[in-house]
Design an enzyme around this catalytic site. Sequence first.
Site, PDB file in Angstrom:
ATOM      1  CE  LYS A  83      25.482  25.571  14.619  1.00  0.00           C
ATOM      2  NZ  LYS A  83      26.957  25.086  14.792  1.00  0.00           N
TER       3      LYS A  83
HETATM    4  C1  E4P Z   1      27.777  23.671  11.721  1.00  0.00           C
HETATM    5  O1  E4P Z   1      26.850  24.023  12.010  1.00  0.00           O
HETATM    6  C2  E4P Z   1      28.111  22.153  11.925  1.00  0.00           C
HETATM    7  O2  E4P Z   1      28.285  22.656  13.937  1.00  0.00           O
HETATM    8  C3  E4P Z   1      28.862  21.436  12.010  1.00  0.00           C
HETATM    9  O3  E4P Z   1      29.278  21.186  10.205  1.00  0.00           O
HETATM   10  C4  E4P Z   1      29.185  19.858  12.292  1.00  0.00           C
HETATM   11  O4  E4P Z   1      30.534  18.852  11.258  1.00  0.00           O
HETATM   12  P1  E4P Z   1      30.933  18.123  11.746  1.00  0.00           P
HETATM   13  O5  E4P Z   1      29.312  16.786  11.730  1.00  0.00           O
HETATM   14  O6  E4P Z   1      31.345  17.280  10.870  1.00  0.00           O
HETATM   15  O7  E4P Z   1      31.315  17.801  12.965  1.00  0.00           O
END
Ligand code: E4P
Length: 218
Positions: A83
Amino acid sequence: MQIFIDSADINDIKEAKELGLADGVTTNPTLIMKSGRELKEAIEDIVKIVDGPVLAEVVSQDTEGIVKEGREFASWAENVVVKIPVTEEGLKAVKILRDEKIKTAVTLIFSVSQAILAAKAGADFICPFVGRLDDISHNGMDLISEIVSVYSNYADIRTEVIVASVRTPDHVIQSGLIGAFGVTVPIKIVRQMAKHPLTDTGIERFLQDWEKVKADIN
Ligand code: E4P
């Protein structure tokens, strides 16, 4: 619709798996911090229970560092996806890793233009954040509609959209209506999705009537 569990907590992932919901798992440095574990240790445990994509996020900012981290993550298990935040350095790393057949997910997407760049770099997945856009009074789901529309105009774009930063069951429903490939949901939202007050009162009434049936028999 692919459901990714947004957590590095093994108990959350096991709970989702028992519900048939852990098609994949997404993590980020905040979620790793909350799990209280080292990234490698957490990911190695997750891949023991989830066969689908497990996203592990890099923290390097330069292309060389991102590629180095990505190669290491990919060596942990076949289903680990690297990622990478959507920066110019990150996009260059996506291209290098793609050429090495290492899967990538481009994250922290907040605009259609970023989504186009990620697809052109060869990302397997993108993670556009709807909740954080809603937080600043933008409509996160509008972004998803636009990205899905643009991607669907081009047969050569194979990048899949995983809706991220999901804060409500409605985000999941809207993602389904738009036809996004998947959503990444915290376990709290999974539990909310299962609940309906009419289901609770319905069960209560059925049980009351069942007690009456038993009383009549006796
Ligand atoms: C997933 O890929 C993200 O890291 C995550 O959904 C972020 O979520 P948040 O905005 O609630 O921290």
